[in-house]
Write a protein that holds these residues in place. Structure first.
Motif, PDB file in Angstrom:
ATOM      1  N   LEU A   1     -13.193  -4.748  -5.325  1.00  0.00           N
ATOM      2  CA  LEU A   1     -13.279  -5.155  -3.916  1.00  0.00           C
ATOM      3  C   LEU A   1     -12.507  -6.437  -3.645  1.00  0.00           C
ATOM      4  O   LEU A   1     -11.889  -6.594  -2.586  1.00  0.00           O
ATOM      5  N   GLN A   2     -12.517  -7.370  -4.595  1.00  0.00           N
ATOM      6  CA  GLN A   2     -11.811  -8.642  -4.402  1.00  0.00           C
ATOM      7  C   GLN A   2     -10.304  -8.447  -4.322  1.00  0.00           C
ATOM      8  O   GLN A   2      -9.613  -9.171  -3.599  1.00  0.00           O
ATOM      9  N   ASN A   3      -9.786  -7.469  -5.066  1.00  0.00           N
ATOM     10  CA  ASN A   3      -8.338  -7.266  -5.130  1.00  0.00           C
ATOM     11  C   ASN A   3      -7.884  -6.034  -4.350  1.00  0.00           C
ATOM     12  O   ASN A   3      -6.750  -5.597  -4.508  1.00  0.00           O
ATOM     13  N   ASN A   4      -8.776  -5.494  -3.540  1.00  0.00           N
ATOM     14  CA  ASN A   4      -8.477  -4.270  -2.809  1.00  0.00           C
ATOM     15  C   ASN A   4      -7.453  -4.523  -1.704  1.00  0.00           C
ATOM     16  O   ASN A   4      -7.647  -5.369  -0.826  1.00  0.00           O
TER      17      ASN A   4
ATOM     18  N   LEU B   1       0.833  -1.213   0.000  1.00  0.00           N
ATOM     19  CA  LEU B   1       0.000   0.000   0.000  1.00  0.00           C
ATOM     20  C   LEU B   1       0.864   1.258   0.000  1.00  0.00           C
ATOM     21  O   LEU B   1       0.588   2.217  -0.733  1.00  0.00           O
ATOM     22  N   GLN B   2       1.915   1.250   0.803  1.00  0.00           N
ATOM     23  CA  GLN B   2       2.815   2.406   0.852  1.00  0.00           C
ATOM     24  C   GLN B   2       3.502   2.621  -0.490  1.00  0.00           C
ATOM     25  O   GLN B   2       3.612   3.755  -0.981  1.00  0.00           O
ATOM     26  N   LYS B   3       3.953   1.515  -1.081  1.00  0.00           N
ATOM     27  CA  LYS B   3       4.654   1.598  -2.365  1.00  0.00           C
ATOM     28  C   LYS B   3       3.709   2.079  -3.466  1.00  0.00           C
ATOM     29  O   LYS B   3       4.056   2.954  -4.263  1.00  0.00           O
ATOM     30  N   LYS B   4       2.496   1.509  -3.503  1.00  0.00           N
ATOM     31  CA  LYS B   4       1.529   1.907  -4.529  1.00  0.00           C
ATOM     32  C   LYS B   4       1.122   3.367  -4.360  1.00  0.00           C
ATOM     33  O   LYS B   4       0.890   4.068  -5.345  1.00  0.00           O
TER      34      LYS B   4
ATOM     35  N   ASP C   1      -6.267   6.538  -9.408  1.00  0.00           N
ATOM     36  CA  ASP C   1      -6.609   6.434  -7.980  1.00  0.00           C
ATOM     37  C   ASP C   1      -7.215   5.075  -7.647  1.00  0.00           C
ATOM     38  O   ASP C   1      -6.945   4.494  -6.595  1.00  0.00           O
ATOM     39  N   ILE C   2      -8.054   4.570  -8.565  1.00  0.00           N
ATOM     40  CA  ILE C   2      -8.686   3.258  -8.354  1.00  0.00           C
ATOM     41  C   ILE C   2      -7.641   2.159  -8.401  1.00  0.00           C
ATOM     42  O   ILE C   2      -7.601   1.283  -7.527  1.00  0.00           O
ATOM     43  N   TYR C   3      -6.761   2.205  -9.397  1.00  0.00           N
ATOM     44  CA  TYR C   3      -5.771   1.135  -9.559  1.00  0.00           C
ATOM     45  C   TYR C   3      -4.714   1.148  -8.465  1.00  0.00           C
ATOM     46  O   TYR C   3      -4.080   0.113  -8.205  1.00  0.00           O
ATOM     47  N   SER C   4      -4.537   2.281  -7.810  1.00  0.00           N
ATOM     48  CA  SER C   4      -3.557   2.334  -6.722  1.00  0.00           C
ATOM     49  C   SER C   4      -4.029   1.604  -5.478  1.00  0.00           C
ATOM     50  O   SER C   4      -3.265   1.374  -4.551  1.00  0.00           O
ATOM     51  N   LYS C   5      -5.316   1.192  -5.466  1.00  0.00           N
ATOM     52  CA  LYS C   5      -5.877   0.503  -4.311  1.00  0.00           C
ATOM     53  C   LYS C   5      -5.885  -1.014  -4.451  1.00  0.00           C
ATOM     54  O   LYS C   5      -6.235  -1.715  -3.501  1.00  0.00           O
ATOM     55  N   ILE C   6      -5.534  -1.522  -5.633  1.00  0.00           N
ATOM     56  CA  ILE C   6      -5.678  -2.978  -5.846  1.00  0.00           C
ATOM     57  C   ILE C   6      -4.326  -3.652  -5.989  1.00  0.00           C
ATOM     58  O   ILE C   6      -3.328  -3.028  -6.325  1.00  0.00           O
ATOM     59  N   SER C   7      -4.329  -4.954  -5.720  1.00  0.00           N
ATOM     60  CA  SER C   7      -3.091  -5.725  -5.786  1.00  0.00           C
ATOM     61  C   SER C   7      -2.813  -6.138  -7.220  1.00  0.00           C
ATOM     62  O   SER C   7      -3.714  -6.120  -8.051  1.00  0.00           O
TER      63      SER C   7
ATOM     64  N   LEU D   1       2.992   5.780  -3.228  1.00  0.00           N
ATOM     65  CA  LEU D   1       4.087   6.607  -3.733  1.00  0.00           C
ATOM     66  C   LEU D   1       4.140   6.571  -5.257  1.00  0.00           C
ATOM     67  O   LEU D   1       4.363   7.604  -5.909  1.00  0.00           O
ATOM     68  N   ILE D   2       3.924   5.390  -5.846  1.00  0.00           N
ATOM     69  CA  ILE D   2       3.889   5.280  -7.306  1.00  0.00           C
ATOM     70  C   ILE D   2       2.730   6.096  -7.865  1.00  0.00           C
ATOM     71  O   ILE D   2       2.861   6.807  -8.871  1.00  0.00           O
ATOM     72  N   LYS D   3       1.576   6.007  -7.172  1.00  0.00           N
ATOM     73  CA  LYS D   3       0.395   6.760  -7.615  1.00  0.00           C
ATOM     74  C   LYS D   3       0.650   8.262  -7.581  1.00  0.00           C
ATOM     75  O   LYS D   3       0.330   8.984  -8.540  1.00  0.00           O
ATOM     76  N   ASP D   4       1.230   8.731  -6.476  1.00  0.00           N
ATOM     77  CA  ASP D   4       1.508  10.167  -6.348  1.00  0.00           C
ATOM     78  C   ASP D   4       2.473  10.643  -7.431  1.00  0.00           C
ATOM     79  O   ASP D   4       2.288  11.721  -8.016  1.00  0.00           O
ATOM     80  N   THR D   5       3.500   9.846  -7.698  1.00  0.00           N
ATOM     81  CA  THR D   5       4.490  10.222  -8.711  1.00  0.00           C
ATOM     82  C   THR D   5       3.882  10.180 -10.107  1.00  0.00           C
ATOM     83  O   THR D   5       4.130  11.073 -10.935  1.00  0.00           O
ATOM     84  N   THR D   6       3.073   9.150 -10.373  1.00  0.00           N
ATOM     85  CA  THR D   6       2.412   9.041 -11.679  1.00  0.00           C
ATOM     86  C   THR D   6       1.396  10.157 -11.867  1.00  0.00           C
ATOM     87  O   THR D   6       1.224  10.677 -12.981  1.00  0.00           O
ATOM     88  N   THR D   7       0.704  10.536 -10.784  1.00  0.00           N
ATOM     89  CA  THR D   7      -0.236  11.662 -10.854  1.00  0.00           C
ATOM     90  C   THR D   7       0.497  12.945 -11.222  1.00  0.00           C
ATOM     91  O   THR D   7      -0.002  13.756 -12.012  1.00  0.00           O
ATOM     92  N   LEU D   8       1.681  13.139 -10.643  1.00  0.00           N
ATOM     93  CA  LEU D   8       2.492  14.299 -11.011  1.00  0.00           C
ATOM     94  C   LEU D   8       2.822  14.279 -12.499  1.00  0.00           C
ATOM     95  O   LEU D   8       2.773  15.315 -13.174  1.00  0.00           O
ATOM     96  N   LEU D   9       3.147  13.084 -13.023  1.00  0.00           N
ATOM     97  CA  LEU D   9       3.462  12.961 -14.443  1.00  0.00           C
ATOM     98  C   LEU D   9       2.241  13.314 -15.293  1.00  0.00           C
ATOM     99  O   LEU D   9       2.349  14.044 -16.292  1.00  0.00           O
TER     100      LEU D   9
END
Length: 396
Positions: free
Chosen positions: A221-224, A114-117, A390-396, A119-127
């Motif tokens: 929800l299954q992969n959250n 979750l922490q890694k995703k 944002d949605i994809y940053s919540k799933i495995s 950070l990836i989400k925040d950086t990708t959002t900046l991009l």
């Protein structure tokens, strides 16, 4: 011929917009993070594995080695003692200890993911926002051009006596406002690039934007990750509560002592080495037993209740994102209609220009307005992708 030169279809716009995205779909790419940040996550994973391995072995007591040299008034003694006191049966405690270690390991890995995703989400959002603001800068430049054209048009009208100077003043003020907004956008882009460089390694232009598709609610929800983490928390707290219960139940231990005498002047000690082994049964009688057990059971019950809350939170999060995406789709539909309207108007204006009923400035203004609508479509598409991110940053 001139109208054909300026004709740009919606299909062509979306082809250009799509080409700015990577061919990879529905994926958060960790390579966007700098090597040092990725190394930190790798080290954190290694630490989780080591902590888990250590936790699995917590029920194994250490072998104790003692060396002593005693100087007495009558006898001196130098000896080594190896002592083992190892539980071999803890009323289910050993099994639960191993289960708890595995559940805690899973929980820690999910928490790290979750922490890694995030950070990836925040950086990708900046991009995404950098590419979005580049389009906004381009759009603002076109608005400035239209403002400059309007100023020139108002000048002619004032000089020819067809308009009041207040109209020219307003046109100049509007154009300068647009120039100021353009300057602010350029500054904001620099800020976004600096923020991006804090987390990423390399020029932002070298990274391709991912392309996301909308997930179904069930799949989300299954992969959250939050839900999976909450499940692991329930499992670990349940196993831990049974570990605590077993702590106050009978424990069977195997014992072994080995004594090696190096030197001694005591005549009663005839053997250089002595060993003893046996079985020991212990059961603690502690006035805090009930409180300790109840405390861990309460933690377990709280985790079960939190699980329901987490599901509700994630369901509402998904609903909110769907509503936001629906709103953006509505804006896209409106922008498409506006773009088609500008296309048809441009054809009419071009014909009137050829008939000398309109000027080149009229054509340029409308052409710029059509380009602005094309840019708005691309901007809206990026906004939609940010919501999907944002949605994809919540799933495995």
């Amino acid at each position: 011929m001139l109208s054909l030169r300026f004709k740009l279809s919606l299909a062509a716009i979306f082809l250009v917009a799509s080409s700015s995205f990577s061919s990879e779909t529905d994926k958060l790419d960790e390579s966007i993070l700098s090597k040092k940040r990725l190394e930190i996550f790798d080290l954190s994973k290694e630490k989780i594995e080591e902590d888990s391995s250590k936790l699995k072995k917590d029920w194994i007591n250490p072998i104790t080695y003692t060396y002593s040299k005693v100087y007495g008034e009558v006898y001196d003694t130098e000896k080594s003692l190896v002592s083992i006191d190892q539980p071999i049966f803890k009323t289910g405690g050993i099994y639960k200890a191993i289960k708890y270690a595995n559940a805690k390991r899973l929980y820690s890995h999910l928490d790290l993911d979750l922490q890694k995703k995030a950070l990836i989400k925040d950086t990708t959002t900046l991009l995404f926002n950098i590419h979005k603001i580049e389009l906004e800068i381009e759009k603002q430049r076109l608005l400035v051009k239209n403002g400059e054209i309007d100023v020139e048009r108002k000048k002619e009208q004032v000089f020819n006596g067809f308009a009041d100077t207040s109209l020219l003043d307003n046109a100049i003020l509007d154009t300068n406002t647009r120039r100021n907004i353009l300057a602010e956008l350029i500054y904001q882009k620099d800020e976004l690039v600096n923020q991006f460089n804090t987390y990423a390694e390399g020029d932002y232009a070298s990274f391709e934007l991912p392309k996301f598709k909308l997930l179904g609610k069930e799949s989300f929800l299954q992969n959250n990750l939050n839900i999976l983490k909450s499940k692991a928390d329930i499992s670990s707290k349940n196993d831990y509560s049974w570990m605590i219960i077993s702590k106050y139940l009978p424990t069977v231990s195997a014992t072994f002592d080995y004594t090696q005498y190096h030197t001694t002047s005591n005549p009663s000690i005839t053997d250089d080495s002595v060993q003893n082994y046996g079985i020991k049964v212990t059961m603690p009688l502690d006035t805090r037993t009930y409180n300790d057990i109840q405390s861990t059971r309460i933690d377990y019950l709280k985790a079960k209740l939190d699980f329901d809350n987490v599901i509700l939170e994630q369901e509402n999060f998904f609903k909110s994102k769907l509503s936001k995406i629906k709103m953006i789709d509505s804006k896209i539909s409106i922008a498409k209609n506006d773009y088609e309207l500008y296309n048809s108007l441009l054809d009419v204006i071009m014909e009137e220009k050829e008939a000398e009923l309109k000027t080149q400035s009229d054509v340029d203004t409308l052409l710029n307005s059509k380009k602005i609508k094309a840019l708005e479509l691309k901007i809206l598409d990026l906004e939609k992708q940010i919501e999907l991110l944002d949605i994809y940053s919540k799933i495995s």
